[in-house]
Write a protein that holds these residues in place. Structure first.
Motif, PDB file in Angstrom:
ATOM      1  N   VAL A  17      27.220  -2.212  -1.420  1.00 46.25           N
ATOM      2  CA  VAL A  17      26.769  -1.277  -0.906  1.00 46.25           C
ATOM      3  C   VAL A  17      25.484  -0.509  -1.271  1.00 46.25           C
ATOM      4  N   ALA A  18      25.410  -0.328  -2.670  1.00 44.94           N
ATOM      5  CA  ALA A  18      24.059   0.022  -3.138  1.00 44.94           C
ATOM      6  C   ALA A  18      23.269  -1.010  -3.164  1.00 44.94           C
ATOM      7  N   ALA A  19      23.317  -2.223  -3.143  1.00 43.32           N
ATOM      8  CA  ALA A  19      22.490  -3.292  -3.023  1.00 43.32           C
ATOM      9  C   ALA A  19      21.760  -3.368  -1.598  1.00 43.32           C
ATOM     10  N   ALA A  20      22.557  -3.312  -0.527  1.00 44.67           N
ATOM     11  CA  ALA A  20      22.270  -3.108   0.743  1.00 44.67           C
ATOM     12  C   ALA A  20      21.329  -1.927   1.041  1.00 44.67           C
ATOM     13  N   ALA A  21      21.993  -0.827   0.499  1.00 46.72           N
ATOM     14  CA  ALA A  21      21.327   0.300   0.660  1.00 46.72           C
ATOM     15  C   ALA A  21      19.868   0.448   0.269  1.00 46.72           C
ATOM     16  N   VAL A  22      19.490  -0.115  -0.722  1.00 46.50           N
ATOM     17  CA  VAL A  22      18.356  -0.219  -1.469  1.00 46.50           C
ATOM     18  C   VAL A  22      17.295  -1.148  -0.393  1.00 46.50           C
ATOM     19  N   GLN A  23      17.810  -2.291  -0.022  1.00 51.38           N
ATOM     20  CA  GLN A  23      17.328  -2.997   1.043  1.00 51.38           C
ATOM     21  C   GLN A  23      16.894  -2.053   2.335  1.00 51.38           C
ATOM     22  N   ALA A  24      17.948  -1.393   2.699  1.00 51.77           N
ATOM     23  CA  ALA A  24      17.693  -0.510   4.044  1.00 51.77           C
ATOM     24  C   ALA A  24      16.573   0.484   3.851  1.00 51.77           C
ATOM     25  N   GLY A  25      16.672   1.302   2.717  1.00 56.25           N
ATOM     26  CA  GLY A  25      15.633   1.959   2.151  1.00 56.25           C
ATOM     27  C   GLY A  25      15.182   3.480   3.030  1.00 56.25           C
ATOM     28  N   SER A  26      15.823   3.496   4.334  1.00 59.37           N
ATOM     29  CA  SER A  26      15.352   4.507   4.897  1.00 59.37           C
ATOM     30  C   SER A  26      16.551   5.655   5.542  1.00 59.37           C
ATOM     31  N   PRO A  27      16.452   6.697   4.994  1.00 54.38           N
ATOM     32  CA  PRO A  27      17.326   7.927   5.150  1.00 54.38           C
ATOM     33  C   PRO A  27      17.520   8.142   6.637  1.00 54.38           C
ATOM     34  N   PRO A  28      18.640   8.691   7.123  1.00 53.43           N
ATOM     35  CA  PRO A  28      20.024   8.513   6.377  1.00 53.43           C
ATOM     36  C   PRO A  28      20.541   7.024   6.443  1.00 53.43           C
ATOM     37  N   VAL A  29      21.398   6.720   5.636  1.00 52.36           N
ATOM     38  CA  VAL A  29      21.701   5.284   5.605  1.00 52.36           C
ATOM     39  C   VAL A  29      23.116   5.346   5.983  1.00 52.36           C
ATOM     40  N   THR A  30      23.750   4.123   6.589  1.00 49.37           N
ATOM     41  CA  THR A  30      25.049   3.943   6.856  1.00 49.37           C
ATOM     42  C   THR A  30      25.013   2.350   6.766  1.00 49.37           C
ATOM     43  N   ILE A  31      26.032   2.057   5.787  1.00 47.64           N
ATOM     44  CA  ILE A  31      26.148   0.524   5.469  1.00 47.64           C
ATOM     45  C   ILE A  31      27.788   0.173   5.652  1.00 47.64           C
ATOM     46  N   THR A  32      27.866  -1.045   6.121  1.00 42.26           N
ATOM     47  CA  THR A  32      29.196  -1.465   5.994  1.00 42.26           C
ATOM     48  C   THR A  32      29.054  -2.967   5.529  1.00 42.26           C
ATOM     49  N   GLU A  33      30.080  -3.234   4.508  1.00 43.85           N
ATOM     50  CA  GLU A  33      29.855  -4.793   3.794  1.00 43.85           C
ATOM     51  C   GLU A  33      31.610  -5.170   3.790  1.00 43.85           C
ATOM     52  N   THR A  34      31.397  -6.264   4.158  1.00 48.22           N
ATOM     53  CA  THR A  34      32.925  -7.130   4.046  1.00 48.22           C
ATOM     54  C   THR A  34      32.662  -8.146   3.095  1.00 48.22           C
ATOM     55  N   GLN A  35      33.789  -8.618   2.205  1.00 47.58           N
ATOM     56  CA  GLN A  35      33.839  -9.688   1.326  1.00 47.58           C
ATOM     57  C   GLN A  35      35.273 -10.237   1.131  1.00 47.58           C
ATOM     58  N   THR A  36      35.151 -11.507   0.578  1.00 45.00           N
ATOM     59  CA  THR A  36      36.430 -12.074   0.417  1.00 45.00           C
ATOM     60  C   THR A  36      36.149 -12.472  -1.060  1.00 45.00           C
ATOM     61  N   PHE A  37      37.336 -12.482  -1.739  1.00 44.45           N
ATOM     62  CA  PHE A  37      37.179 -12.706  -3.405  1.00 44.45           C
ATOM     63  C   PHE A  37      38.345 -13.258  -4.029  1.00 44.45           C
ATOM     64  N   THR A  38      38.186 -13.930  -4.999  1.00 47.52           N
ATOM     65  CA  THR A  38      39.693 -14.316  -5.876  1.00 47.52           C
ATOM     66  C   THR A  38      39.048 -13.752  -7.296  1.00 47.52           C
ATOM     67  N   GLU A  39      40.193 -13.469  -7.962  1.00 48.11           N
ATOM     68  CA  GLU A  39      39.971 -13.020  -9.426  1.00 48.11           C
ATOM     69  C   GLU A  39      41.294 -13.349 -10.108  1.00 48.11           C
ATOM     70  N   THR A  40      41.084 -13.979 -11.440  1.00 53.29           N
ATOM     71  CA  THR A  40      42.074 -13.991 -12.308  1.00 53.29           C
ATOM     72  C   THR A  40      41.941 -13.232 -13.589  1.00 53.29           C
ATOM     73  N   PHE A  41      43.158 -12.504 -14.010  1.00 50.80           N
ATOM     74  CA  PHE A  41      43.085 -12.015 -15.440  1.00 50.80           C
ATOM     75  C   PHE A  41      44.394 -11.855 -15.885  1.00 50.80           C
TER      76      PHE A  41
END
Length: 162
Positions: A17-41
């Motif tokens: 969200v922060a990375a996308a927000a920096v790119q957006a740069g104009s107040p106010p900001v509304t950002i939605t991101e989706t992702q698919t991930f796999t993690e092993t620990f």
């Protein structure tokens, strides 16, 4: 497992969200991101710590959303802002030493934060249900909450339930 998963999901969501927000740069900001991930620990199976360390693999879909007054020069959200996010997916937990049941199941992790000029609140819920190869079951639910008032006084709780 739940703290690592919660922290991973929250960090991934805020970073996206922060990375996308920096790119957006104009107040106010509304950002939605989706992702698919796999993690092993490696960690303990909730409510079954007596079984020892497990290798845990999660596969999930996440959704993160923020609405903020703007973004400052350092890329931080300007209050007031609202952040919410979460992930839902599958979990497989295999005993690291080769003994004990293998658990398979599903989990859900939800987070949210409201930051106002004078105070902030945040909350999260994490749930996992899994069945062991021996027929045993794991059901775990965790609720956390925090509040910081205008004087900077913090209050919070963590409520786990097996």
């Amino acid at each position: 497992m739940m703290r690592r998963l919660f922290a991973g999901v929250l960090l991934a969501g805020v970073t996206l969200v922060a990375a996308a927000a920096v790119q957006a740069g104009s107040p106010p900001v509304t950002i939605t991101e989706t992702q698919t991930f796999t993690e092993t620990f490696q960690d303990f199976v909730p409510c079954r710590e007596d079984l020892g360390v497990y290798t845990i693999t999660i596969s999930a879909h996440g959704l993160f959303h923020v609405t903020a007054a703007g973004i400052d020069e350092e890329g931080n959200f300007v209050p007031p802002y609202h952040f919410k996010g979460g992930a839902t997916g599958t979990v497989v937990a295999v005993p690291s030493d080769g003994t004990g049941p293998t658990f398979t199941g599903r989990f859900t992790d939800r987070v949210g934060e409201n930051e106002l000029i004078t105070h902030s609140t945040g909350r999260s819920t994490f749930s996992v249900r899994a069945t062991g190869s021996d027929g045993s079951r794991v059901s775990f639910h965790l609720v956390t909450h925090y509040t910081i008032n205008a004087n900077g006084v913090e209050f919070g709780f963590e409520k786990p339930r097996c």
